[in-house]
Design a protein around this motif. Structure first.
Motif, PDB file in Angstrom:
ATOM      1  N   ILE A   1      23.091 -19.557 -29.197  1.00 23.07           N
ATOM      2  CA  ILE A   1      22.694 -18.893 -30.442  1.00 23.07           C
ATOM      3  C   ILE A   1      21.508 -19.604 -31.074  1.00 23.07           C
ATOM      4  CG2 ILE A   1      23.421 -18.532 -32.837  1.00 23.07           C
ATOM      5  CD1 ILE A   1      24.405 -16.364 -31.073  1.00 23.07           C
ATOM      6  N   SER A   2      21.530 -20.945 -31.077  1.00 20.57           N
ATOM      7  CA  SER A   2      20.423 -21.717 -31.664  1.00 20.57           C
ATOM      8  C   SER A   2      19.105 -21.424 -30.947  1.00 20.57           C
ATOM      9  CB  SER A   2      20.724 -23.219 -31.592  1.00 20.57           C
ATOM     10  OG  SER A   2      21.886 -23.533 -32.314  1.00 20.57           O
ATOM     11  N   MET A   3      19.164 -21.391 -29.626  1.00 18.22           N
ATOM     12  CA  MET A   3      17.942 -21.204 -28.851  1.00 18.22           C
ATOM     13  C   MET A   3      17.414 -19.775 -28.926  1.00 18.22           C
ATOM     14  SD  MET A   3      18.505 -23.517 -25.443  1.00 18.22           S
ATOM     15  CE  MET A   3      18.549 -25.311 -25.569  1.00 18.22           C
ATOM     16  N   VAL A   4      18.293 -18.815 -29.230  1.00 18.65           N
ATOM     17  CA  VAL A   4      17.843 -17.435 -29.367  1.00 18.65           C
ATOM     18  C   VAL A   4      17.423 -17.129 -30.796  1.00 18.65           C
ATOM     19  CG1 VAL A   4      18.540 -15.018 -29.191  1.00 18.65           C
ATOM     20  CG2 VAL A   4      19.234 -16.625 -27.431  1.00 18.65           C
ATOM     21  N   GLN A   5      18.257 -17.537 -31.764  1.00 17.96           N
ATOM     22  CA  GLN A   5      17.999 -17.197 -33.160  1.00 17.96           C
ATOM     23  C   GLN A   5      16.671 -17.759 -33.646  1.00 17.96           C
ATOM     24  OE1 GLN A   5      19.426 -15.139 -35.191  1.00 17.96           O
ATOM     25  NE2 GLN A   5      21.560 -15.594 -35.607  1.00 17.96           N
ATOM     26  N   LEU A   6      16.466 -19.027 -33.396  1.00 14.57           N
ATOM     27  CA  LEU A   6      15.285 -19.700 -33.940  1.00 14.57           C
ATOM     28  C   LEU A   6      13.971 -19.088 -33.463  1.00 14.57           C
ATOM     29  CD1 LEU A   6      13.833 -21.811 -35.490  1.00 14.57           C
ATOM     30  CD2 LEU A   6      14.463 -23.504 -33.786  1.00 14.57           C
ATOM     31  N   PRO A   7      13.757 -18.908 -32.166  1.00 16.29           N
ATOM     32  CA  PRO A   7      12.507 -18.272 -31.735  1.00 16.29           C
ATOM     33  C   PRO A   7      12.354 -16.858 -32.285  1.00 16.29           C
ATOM     34  CG  PRO A   7      13.569 -19.350 -29.883  1.00 16.29           C
ATOM     35  CD  PRO A   7      14.554 -19.370 -30.995  1.00 16.29           C
ATOM     36  N   LEU A   8      13.460 -16.119 -32.409  1.00 15.42           N
ATOM     37  CA  LEU A   8      13.370 -14.751 -32.913  1.00 15.42           C
ATOM     38  C   LEU A   8      12.978 -14.723 -34.383  1.00 15.42           C
ATOM     39  CD1 LEU A   8      16.416 -13.000 -31.188  1.00 15.42           C
ATOM     40  CD2 LEU A   8      14.007 -12.994 -30.508  1.00 15.42           C
ATOM     41  N   ILE A   9      13.454 -15.686 -35.162  1.00 16.13           N
ATOM     42  CA  ILE A   9      13.051 -15.780 -36.571  1.00 16.13           C
ATOM     43  C   ILE A   9      11.549 -15.981 -36.655  1.00 16.13           C
ATOM     44  CG2 ILE A   9      13.215 -17.161 -38.685  1.00 16.13           C
ATOM     45  CD1 ILE A   9      16.076 -17.871 -37.794  1.00 16.13           C
ATOM     46  N   ASN A  10      11.034 -16.866 -35.807  1.00 14.85           N
ATOM     47  CA  ASN A  10       9.599 -17.157 -35.807  1.00 14.85           C
ATOM     48  C   ASN A  10       8.803 -16.001 -35.213  1.00 14.85           C
ATOM     49  OD1 ASN A  10       7.534 -19.294 -36.297  1.00 14.85           O
ATOM     50  ND2 ASN A  10       7.174 -18.989 -34.116  1.00 14.85           N
ATOM     51  N   GLN A  11       9.322 -15.404 -34.137  1.00 16.23           N
ATOM     52  CA  GLN A  11       8.619 -14.322 -33.463  1.00 16.23           C
ATOM     53  C   GLN A  11       8.527 -13.064 -34.319  1.00 16.23           C
ATOM     54  OE1 GLN A  11       7.032 -16.086 -30.878  1.00 16.23           O
ATOM     55  NE2 GLN A  11       7.276 -14.141 -29.843  1.00 16.23           N
ATOM     56  N   ALA A  12       9.461 -12.898 -35.253  1.00 17.42           N
ATOM     57  CA  ALA A  12       9.460 -11.694 -36.093  1.00 17.42           C
ATOM     58  C   ALA A  12       8.166 -11.559 -36.881  1.00 17.42           C
ATOM     59  CB  ALA A  12      10.652 -11.715 -37.048  1.00 17.42           C
ATOM     60  N   VAL A  13       7.533 -12.688 -37.208  1.00 16.29           N
ATOM     61  CA  VAL A  13       6.300 -12.642 -38.003  1.00 16.29           C
ATOM     62  C   VAL A  13       5.091 -13.170 -37.233  1.00 16.29           C
ATOM     63  CG1 VAL A  13       7.551 -12.852 -40.185  1.00 16.29           C
ATOM     64  CG2 VAL A  13       6.764 -14.923 -39.029  1.00 16.29           C
ATOM     65  N   ALA A  14       5.304 -13.541 -35.957  1.00 20.36           N
ATOM     66  CA  ALA A  14       4.229 -14.198 -35.200  1.00 20.36           C
ATOM     67  C   ALA A  14       2.984 -13.345 -35.065  1.00 20.36           C
ATOM     68  CB  ALA A  14       4.744 -14.598 -33.814  1.00 20.36           C
ATOM     69  N   GLY A  15       3.149 -12.029 -34.932  1.00 19.96           N
ATOM     70  CA  GLY A  15       1.984 -11.173 -34.742  1.00 19.96           C
ATOM     71  C   GLY A  15       1.564 -10.401 -35.972  1.00 19.96           C
ATOM     72  N   LEU A  16       2.148 -10.731 -37.140  1.00 15.69           N
ATOM     73  CA  LEU A  16       1.877  -9.986 -38.368  1.00 15.69           C
ATOM     74  C   LEU A  16       0.897 -10.707 -39.273  1.00 15.69           C
ATOM     75  CD1 LEU A  16       5.497  -8.822 -39.326  1.00 15.69           C
ATOM     76  CD2 LEU A  16       3.805  -7.611 -37.939  1.00 15.69           C
ATOM     77  N   GLN A  17       0.247  -9.930 -40.131  1.00 14.23           N
ATOM     78  CA  GLN A  17      -0.557 -10.505 -41.197  1.00 14.23           C
ATOM     79  C   GLN A  17       0.383 -10.992 -42.303  1.00 14.23           C
ATOM     80  OE1 GLN A  17      -3.944 -10.912 -41.177  1.00 14.23           O
ATOM     81  NE2 GLN A  17      -3.804 -10.176 -39.064  1.00 14.23           N
ATOM     82  N   PRO A  18      -0.024 -12.023 -43.058  1.00 14.14           N
ATOM     83  CA  PRO A  18       0.856 -12.548 -44.125  1.00 14.14           C
ATOM     84  C   PRO A  18       1.372 -11.468 -45.071  1.00 14.14           C
ATOM     85  CG  PRO A  18      -0.967 -14.039 -43.779  1.00 14.14           C
ATOM     86  CD  PRO A  18      -1.242 -12.843 -42.910  1.00 14.14           C
ATOM     87  N   LYS A  19       0.540 -10.460 -45.374  1.00 12.75           N
ATOM     88  CA  LYS A  19       0.968  -9.415 -46.298  1.00 12.75           C
ATOM     89  C   LYS A  19       2.125  -8.582 -45.739  1.00 12.75           C
ATOM     90  CE  LYS A  19      -2.478  -6.056 -44.645  1.00 12.75           C
ATOM     91  NZ  LYS A  19      -1.506  -5.115 -44.074  1.00 12.75           N
ATOM     92  N   ASP A  20       2.295  -8.615 -44.405  1.00  8.13           N
ATOM     93  CA  ASP A  20       3.360  -7.840 -43.766  1.00  8.13           C
ATOM     94  C   ASP A  20       4.610  -8.664 -43.476  1.00  8.13           C
ATOM     95  OD1 ASP A  20       1.857  -5.473 -43.687  1.00  8.13           O
ATOM     96  OD2 ASP A  20       0.851  -6.089 -41.834  1.00  8.13           O
ATOM     97  N   TYR A  21       4.589  -9.972 -43.819  1.00 12.36           N
ATOM     98  CA  TYR A  21       5.757 -10.808 -43.557  1.00 12.36           C
ATOM     99  C   TYR A  21       7.033 -10.257 -44.192  1.00 12.36           C
ATOM    100  CZ  TYR A  21       2.903 -14.628 -41.614  1.00 12.36           C
ATOM    101  OH  TYR A  21       2.073 -15.391 -40.840  1.00 12.36           O
ATOM    102  N   PRO A  22       7.000  -9.895 -45.500  1.00 13.69           N
ATOM    103  CA  PRO A  22       8.249  -9.408 -46.115  1.00 13.69           C
ATOM    104  C   PRO A  22       8.847  -8.205 -45.390  1.00 13.69           C
ATOM    105  CG  PRO A  22       6.616  -9.899 -47.805  1.00 13.69           C
ATOM    106  CD  PRO A  22       5.905  -9.977 -46.486  1.00 13.69           C
ATOM    107  N   ALA A  23       7.983  -7.255 -44.969  1.00 15.35           N
ATOM    108  CA  ALA A  23       8.484  -6.076 -44.273  1.00 15.35           C
ATOM    109  C   ALA A  23       9.078  -6.451 -42.916  1.00 15.35           C
ATOM    110  CB  ALA A  23       7.361  -5.059 -44.083  1.00 15.35           C
ATOM    111  N   GLY A  24       8.398  -7.326 -42.168  1.00 15.83           N
ATOM    112  CA  GLY A  24       8.893  -7.751 -40.864  1.00 15.83           C
ATOM    113  C   GLY A  24      10.198  -8.518 -40.963  1.00 15.83           C
ATOM    114  N   ILE A  25      10.266  -9.425 -41.935  1.00 13.40           N
ATOM    115  CA  ILE A  25      11.474 -10.221 -42.125  1.00 13.40           C
ATOM    116  C   ILE A  25      12.643  -9.327 -42.530  1.00 13.40           C
ATOM    117  CG2 ILE A  25      12.546 -11.954 -43.625  1.00 13.40           C
ATOM    118  CD1 ILE A  25       9.786 -13.368 -43.692  1.00 13.40           C
ATOM    119  N   ALA A  26      12.397  -8.406 -43.463  1.00 14.35           N
ATOM    120  CA  ALA A  26      13.469  -7.531 -43.951  1.00 14.35           C
ATOM    121  C   ALA A  26      14.014  -6.646 -42.826  1.00 14.35           C
ATOM    122  CB  ALA A  26      12.958  -6.667 -45.097  1.00 14.35           C
ATOM    123  N   LEU A  27      13.115  -6.056 -42.046  1.00 11.21           N
ATOM    124  CA  LEU A  27      13.557  -5.211 -40.934  1.00 11.21           C
ATOM    125  C   LEU A  27      14.353  -6.012 -39.914  1.00 11.21           C
ATOM    126  CD1 LEU A  27      10.422  -2.964 -40.340  1.00 11.21           C
ATOM    127  CD2 LEU A  27      12.698  -2.167 -40.985  1.00 11.21           C
TER     128      LEU A  27
END
Length: 527
Positions: free
Chosen positions: A374-400
């Motif tokens: 779980i640690s090895m999957v959760q952590l990269p996915l948290i980071n990957q959720a916003v890796a390709g987004l612009q800062p203004k889109d972080y809230p939308a990516g994180i929420a989804l």
């Protein structure tokens, strides 16, 4: 600018504590249902609405957190949500009727929704872009610890106090977190001042509330209400299907949607949500199935079961910052995801092979694999959720991403409930087919049990024989449930194995020095 020194420490402490508090409340009530039902004078089926109400409110509000934070101002929205969650926790503890506690649990879920996504956004903003994997590691500790700590803490409080204490425990944490938020978390420039220029997407909000609310209801109540044999379930399923299709169509057409679904056009986020769904399914379902196996088959108390689950999980929690630092140094996220999926599948497969006579300590190694996975999957996915987004889109990516995790958990538990029910019926039928009246072994076993009852209690032969039959039936039930739980672990492992090949799509293009500089400038402007 990113926070420094003591201020950064306080932001980490506040946001992670708030997220843990919210996630604990998704599972802490599970072990208290019997006590609550007895105290309120209702059935366990009725009091399970306490879980359903929270889940529905939670999953509705999570995708809206980005819009609400922008409209009201992130700090103000976060602060008010924390106060709402804390006050609703107190009112849940003071509730004297089923309807009262259901209403306050719904309110608590509305407040709790912001504590997850907004906490993550605030925490990410406290770190420079290059250090965000460390922030993801710290936040991931809460994501893993919260659902696991819930049954343990709930079991302890029920064993030593009473059910209202599972809500009262939120008060000191909520009060301290509120004070720290007000004092140390800064507003962004012009935060909440452009409200008049922000269009409120009432249609989108209503469609989302109807669709997600009905979907969550179907997932939460489907097994209890016998799925589509219930008219209510059929209606909710139709409403969910229609409104969610309309929601997606409408949100993609308008200029200022309540939920920015366009961010899913980023391939990395789109595939991340698939992995997040499966991870949520595995995390919440394993926390659901393992305790039931330990208590119903192995005979352990809720507190003992929770302790056995907590110890190996702490190993995985402590791994989070280490994994975060490794990612910050450039180790590709996809490597952790692949290893994590394999480890979690191995945990499920090993657990599906345990004997019903084993001690609880035999689960330590498989549960440790689960924690590492779980640690090895959760952590990269948290980071990957916003890796390709612009800062203004972080809230939308994180929420989804957070909404998908919660839906994955709801889907997983609904699937497990249904699968266990069907497999139990099949296994019991197979076992009973081998127990026929007059069979030598059955007669011998019945006689031995009856003689033991007579010698201990002095009961007559008819009563003793009837009791012996009941004990054999109970043993058959126990074995049937045991086999159905093992089947469920195999099913969970299958989900992780099937999704494994998709990890190749999580690779992201390495940013140039100029792009990194531009990203940092964008983050600075967003503060």
């Amino acid at each position: 600018m990113a926070a420094k020194g003591f201020a950064k420490f306080i932001i980490v402490l506040t946001t992670v504590s708030a997220a843990v508090m919210e996630l604990i409340d998704t599972s802490i009530v599970n072990v208290a249902l019997s006590d609550m039902a007895g105290s309120l004078g209702v059935s366990i089926e009725d009091v399970s609405w306490v879980i359903t109400a929270y889940a529905i409110a939670n999953v509705i509000i999570i995708p809206l957190t980005g819009f609400l934070a922008e409209y009201f101002g992130r700090k103000r929205y976060y602060l008010v949500s924390m106060i709402v969650f804390t006050l609703a926790s107190y009112m849940c503890a003071e509730s004297g009727s089923l309807m009262e506690i259901i209403i306050w649990r719904f309110v608590q879920g509305i407040g709790g929704g912001a504590l997850l996504s907004t906490s993550q956004a605030i925490l990410f903003d406290a770190f420079e872009p290059k250090d965000r994997p460390i922030a993801a590691g710290l936040f991931g500790m809460g994501l893993v610890l919260g659902p696991t700590l819930g049954p343990t803490l709930g079991g302890y409080l029920i064993e030593h106090f009473s059910w209202p204490m599972i809500f009262m425990i939120n008060l000191p944490i909520g009060i301290i977190a509120t004070i720290l938020t007000y004092t140390y978390i800064e507003k962004k420039p012009n935060e909440g001042k452009n409200r008049k220029n922000i269009h409120i997407d009432y249609n989108g909000i209503l469609l989302l509330a109807a669709g997600i609310g009905c979907l969550q209801y179907v997932l939460e109540r489907g097994e209890t209400d016998d799925w589509f044999s219930s008219e209510t379930i059929r209606i909710c399923a139709i409403v969910a299907a229609v409104t969610l299709v309309l929601f997606v169509w409408y949100e993609l057409r308008i200029k200022n949607p309540a939920v920015n679904l366009r961010v899913l056009g980023d391939r990395n986020l789109a595939f991340t949500t698939i992995f997040t769904f499966v991870t949520g399914l595995g995390l919440f379902t394993s926390v659901f199935v393992y305790p039931v196996l330990a208590q119903r088959v192995l005979g352990y108390t809720a507190y003992e079961t929770g302790l056995a689950l907590l110890a190996p999980t702490m190993i995985g929690v402590l791994m989070m910052p280490i994994i975060g630092k490794s990612m910050a140094k450039g180790v590709p996220a996809v490597r952790f995801v692949v290893v994590g999926l394999v480890l979690f599948a191995a945990y499920c497969w090993l657990t599906a092979r345990v004997s019903p006579e084993v001690g609880i300590s035999a689960f330590f190694f498989p549960l440790a694999l689960r924690a590492f996975g779980i640690s090895m999957v959760q952590l990269p996915l948290i980071n990957q959720a916003v890796a390709g987004l612009q800062p203004k889109d972080y809230p939308a990516g994180i929420a989804l991403n957070n909404m998908i995790r919660q839906l994955g958990g709801a889907f997983g538990i609904a699937l497990a409930n249904t699968y266990i029910s069907h497999r139990y019926a099949q296994h019991r039928s197979d076992l009973v087919a081998n127990i026929t009246d007059g069979a030598a072994l059955v007669t011998q076993r019945t006689t031995a049990i009856a003689q033991g009852i007579i010698s201990k209690t002095g009961a007559d032969i008819n009563t003793a024989t009837h009791t012996a039959h009941a004990m054999i039936s109970s043993a058959v039930d126990r074995q049937a449930y045991y086999l159905s739980y093992l089947d469920t672990f195999r099913l969970i492992a299958l989900f992780f194995i099937i999704v494994l090949p998709l990890a190749v799509f999580l690779k992201t293009k390495k940013k140039s020095a100029e792009e990194e500089a531009a990203a940092r400038a964008a983050v600075a402007e967003s503060h």
